[in-house]
Design a protein around this motif. Sequence first.
Motif, PDB file in Angstrom:
ATOM      1  N   MET A 132      29.797  10.270  23.623  1.00 10.15           N
ATOM      2  CA  MET A 132      28.527   9.573  23.839  1.00 10.15           C
ATOM      3  C   MET A 132      27.721  10.260  24.935  1.00 10.15           C
ATOM      4  N   GLN A 166      23.932  11.857  24.533  1.00  9.70           N
ATOM      5  CA  GLN A 166      22.786  11.489  25.380  1.00  9.70           C
ATOM      6  C   GLN A 166      22.173  12.715  26.042  1.00  9.70           C
ATOM      7  N   LEU A 185      31.157  12.914  17.660  1.00  7.85           N
ATOM      8  CA  LEU A 185      31.295  11.459  17.734  1.00  7.85           C
ATOM      9  C   LEU A 185      31.964  10.900  16.484  1.00  7.85           C
TER      10      LEU A 185
END
Length: 663
Positions: A73, A77, A95
């Motif tokens: 994650m 980002q 992911l």
Amino acid sequence: MKQCFFFIILLGFCSALQAQSSHQKLPGEAALIVNNKRKLVAARNDTTRSLLMGKLGLAYEGINKDSSLKYNMGALQLAKSSGYPHFISRALAGLSGIYRQQGKFVEALNVLYKALAIAQEHNLKVDIARSYRRLGLVYFELENYTKAVELDRKALDIDIGLQLGESQIDHFFLADAFVLLNNLDSALAHIIMPKDTLPVIKTKFYGTLGRIYSKMGHFAAADFYYHKCYDSSLAINDFGVAANACNGLTEMYLNLNNLDSAIYFAKKAFAFGLKSSFKKDVMKAASTLAKIYDSTQPALALAYLKMADSAKESLYGISTLEAIQNQISQEQVRQKELEDAKISYQNRLRWYGTLAAFVGLLFIAFILYRNNKQKQKANILLQHQKQKVESTLSELKSTQAQLVQSEKMASLGELTAGIAHEIQNPLNFVNNFSEVNREMIDELQTELKSGNIEEAINISDDIKSNEEKINHHGKRADAIVKGMLQHSRKSEGIKEPTDINALVEEYLRLSYHGLRAKDKSFNADVKTDFDNSIGKINIVPQDIGRVLLNLINNAFYAVNEKKNTAGEDYKPLVSIETKKINARPDDTVGRDKFEIKVSDNGNGIPKNIVDKIFQPFFTTKPTGQGTGLGLSLSYDIIKAHGGEIKVNTARSSGTDFIITLPV
């Protein structure tokens, strides 16, 4: 104080050196994690940090799902903030690994289709290949191995062209899929030892080799590679791969009838699956344990079965499959639109060469018209796909009904053929000997008219012998019909409290003396071991007596057959044992059982026919000595009493028939 301060500094310096030395000695994934964490602390730009977080997320994938999710994650980002499509696609693909591990296939497909869309939009071939490879893994978990092969081959074609070394991983995943498609030749063609790649890939490589050799029946080699995979996965704390290896060992030991080892590794697989959140391995291990404990520990089997069903529902429930199908349909639409856009773009290039002057409003109107048409096409395509799915579902239901009816008719045909075959043999004898007698009667009359009394007497003796054979085979046909009627007739007996030990002893005596009456030379030792704690139990004594008589007669027949061929040292022995089995404290049903075991030291039953002995008309006895309905009828009677009948046999060592009934 100065000396103390200096000592503390010196101690801290030594500890730092020791820690640094220990980090340098860390093997495999652990060293990789430590090194990447150091680089992450030192990194100063988001691009590098995103790349390092992605590597950490991959390294933690089979070790710690929370850490893997955190780093993936974080990588996503940072990739979005940097705005580079390559890093966004890479982070989305990373992911997907943790989602796949957790059995969240819908989420895994969602992020992978996004990663593929970004990679295709910007023609990032490395990321396109990575997306295809990861999509192949998801389809592998969904047990659609054909689709997994298709996607892995797409990735392999791209990676071979790029020559970046990723093709060896594609070969490995193709080998894994081909194993489960039972295409072992193709699996062996693709099984190439990965070099200069993550230790977890090398560990999985050993597991794939174990599966291949297990499928080929080379269990020694399979055991070696499964254990190598197991040991390697524990060395890098990859409990997901460890769970998969343990499930492979469980399946292998079940094939080898090594129940203790199968249970041990099934429990290991279950524990590692829970620890690593690999729901598929949890489901497989729990299902295996439920089958193993089904006959011995029903309560424990039920508990494992519930856990297996829960994991299966989570992975492959109707809502999940519908969501997956929706994701796939959307991606198919997107790919179709992408292909249409590509074709349209090529057409536009041709048109722009000749119609460059037509710009402005005409160009804008064309674009608007084209977009509207594409929307209409997409809507029509969706409608057609919906109709196709509904039509397919209807066809599947119809086909299922036809298959059920076909299976019923096939079973009826098989039973009818068996009946016809069994009755036809004695009828052929009756017809043939009747025809011969008719001809011999004509000869007898001729000889009598000629006054040849001696020849007439000889002919009459032959006619008498033939009549005895007709009578014998007529009775055999009658026995077959009666056996069929007994097999199909519902029991009208009433259950009543019965002393099972007395019943066994009565039918043992009846069988032994009955065989002695037929054959005075017959003799065998009889050993009994009765459990007096059983008491009286509710059964239909006539039906259970019929089962006991059949099993005991078969045991005496087996030892007598072996006696005729074995040496003088052979001692025929038939043993009968009764035993009460108390319900376990954790048994939710709480039912006591008792067991009747009929054993002999005869020739045993060949393994290739053990599965057939309870089928109607199947018999190993010579023609005329058995109808093949005794064991089939016994099986139905025991099932009607809520029990089960099993057979244990070894070639040349004898046979055990075990009846288990509820008290």
